[in-house]
Design an enzyme around this catalytic site. Structure first.
Site, PDB file in Angstrom:
ATOM      1  N   ASP A   1       0.856  -1.187   0.000  1.00 13.43           N
ATOM      2  CA  ASP A   1       0.000   0.000   0.000  1.00 13.43           C
ATOM      3  C   ASP A   1       0.891   1.235   0.000  1.00 13.43           C
ATOM      4  OD1 ASP A   1      -2.550   1.335   0.106  1.00 13.43           O
ATOM      5  OD2 ASP A   1      -2.109   1.867   2.166  1.00 13.43           O
TER       6      ASP A   1
ATOM      7  N   HIS B   1      -5.595   4.216   6.894  1.00 15.50           N
ATOM      8  CA  HIS B   1      -4.960   5.160   5.972  1.00 15.50           C
ATOM      9  C   HIS B   1      -3.500   5.369   6.296  1.00 15.50           C
ATOM     10  CE1 HIS B   1      -7.751   6.324   2.967  1.00 15.50           C
ATOM     11  NE2 HIS B   1      -8.669   6.718   3.811  1.00 15.50           N
TER      12      HIS B   1
ATOM     13  N   GLU C   1       0.831   5.643   0.594  1.00 17.23           N
ATOM     14  CA  GLU C   1       0.140   6.893   0.930  1.00 17.23           C
ATOM     15  C   GLU C   1       0.774   7.963   0.055  1.00 17.23           C
ATOM     16  OE1 GLU C   1      -2.453   6.704   2.912  1.00 17.23           O
ATOM     17  OE2 GLU C   1      -1.978   4.598   3.288  1.00 17.23           O
TER      18      GLU C   1
ATOM     19  N   ASP D   1      -3.147  -0.615   6.573  1.00 18.00           N
ATOM     20  CA  ASP D   1      -3.971  -1.056   5.444  1.00 18.00           C
ATOM     21  C   ASP D   1      -3.432  -2.346   4.819  1.00 18.00           C
ATOM     22  OD1 ASP D   1      -5.657   1.032   5.861  1.00 18.00           O
ATOM     23  OD2 ASP D   1      -5.009   2.234   4.159  1.00 18.00           O
TER      24      ASP D   1
END
Length: 329
Positions: free
Chosen positions: A131, A283, A133, A288
């Site tokens: 994942d 988040h 950000e 995540d």
DNA sequence: TGCCAGGCCCTCTTTAGGGCCTT
């Protein structure tokens, strides 16, 4: 459900070369545990990077850590990376609580991994859930500010997480809690610094001659194009053995199949459906990743998908580029 | 002044439009 035990972990980066690294970063870790609907206790270990410290341009020492979930790894180790000129030397010592480590060995993220172990045809695959950000949605104009990976085969160094210095302001801190101050400083690696480390880490998880399947939610439209763009920005090619799998179509498939209360295909909805509790801020990349690792397991089970099915559903960098070109034409 | 993310899916569609998903 027990939570809160501290597990130290490490990224064992073998000796490798890097153009310029002037960073120093450390990690603290938290644990995450959840119980799935079928009473299978699953315990996750996440990591978070804080306490970033500055370093010097050509000579610096930094701790790099990922987590240990290794089988029988009860020895204390620590890691200390020395960057001298263009070479990273890795030595390690990490203190690991034996009881906590024994518990961590209960982790069973995915039936997929068992399938890989049992099926010779599939034994060359490595499945990594990841994942990112970012500072926003635009792959062209925004930048990655955090990245996390989890190799589902577990074992030592099965996770990797770091903040990334985007060299620009972070306008969406309200989403992930990552501020400009946290990432825009010398101690946080820039993408150009991180890429060789990341590639080295993935190589260290690969099986000889095998492919790597990267799994993310909305991978096709968000995470993968972002990764491709970042690598291209520094003239780095996606390795040919990298495949990508998007869990978003799997969620759509589950809704279409009926027999589920799932009404949205978002990660949050899937977490709720499977009763996966978040320890930490949703988040954030590793939180995540941990949730998606469990979701992948449950989704493949509910849809009765084998790893072969997932391989068929996976796509490559070329698929994304071709589909973009088709649309242009 | 013009741009502002982009691909997939659904439907009151297919020569289109809008919602969803990711940060």
């Amino acid at each position: 459900m027990k939570t809160g035990s501290m597990i130290f972990s490490l990224l064992h980066v073998p000796r490798f070369r890097i153009q310029s690294l002037a960073n120093c970063w450390g990690e603290t870790f938290h644990s995450f545990s959840t119980t799935c609907g079928n009473n299978s206790n699953v315990r996750l270990l996440g990591s978070r990077i804080y306490g970033l410290q500055g370093g010097q341009r050509k000579k610096w020492t930094r701790p790099i850590t990922t987590n240990i979930e290794g089988k029988g790894s009860t020895k204390s180790k620590s890691i200390k990376h020395e960057i001298l000129s263009e070479t990273i030397l890795a030595n390690a010592t990490v203190n690991v609580n034996k009881t906590q480590l024994d518990k961590s060995q209960e982790i069973q993220y995915c039936d997929i991994q068992q399938e890989i172990a049992e099926n010779k045809d599939l034994s060359s695959y490595t499945v990594i859930v990841f994942d990112i950000e970012t500072t926003g949605f635009s792959r062209e104009n925004e930048r990655i500010i955090e990245i996390a990976l989890r190799d589902l085969q577990g074992g030592e160094n099965s996770t990797f997480q770091t903040l990334v210095n985007p060299q620009c302001k972070v306008p969406n801190s309200h989403i992930h809690g990552i501020t400009t101050h946290m990432v825009n400083k010398p101690g946080v690696p820039r993408m150009e610094d991180l890429i060789p480390i990341l590639l080295q880490y993935v190589r260290s998880r690969e099986k000889p001659g095998g492919d790597v399947i990267f799994v993310a939610h909305n991978a096709r439209c968000f995470d993968v194009p972002f990764i491709i763009n970042e690598l291209r920005r520094y003239s780095v090619e996606i390795p040919p053995n990298w495949l990508f799998l998007d869990t978003l179509p799997l969620a759509r498939e589950l809704i279409k199949s009926g027999g589920t209360t799932l009404s949205s295909t978002s990660l949050a909805a899937l977490r709720d459906l499977y009763g996966i509790k978040v320890d930490g801020s949703a988040h954030r990349a590793m939180v995540d990743v941990n949730a998606l690792s469990l979701i992948l397991s449950r989704l493949t089970s509910d849809l009765k998908l084998t790893l072969s099915d997932l391989v068929k559903k996976s796509f490559t960098e070329s698929d994304i580029i071709n589909s973009k070109n088709k649309k242009k034409n």
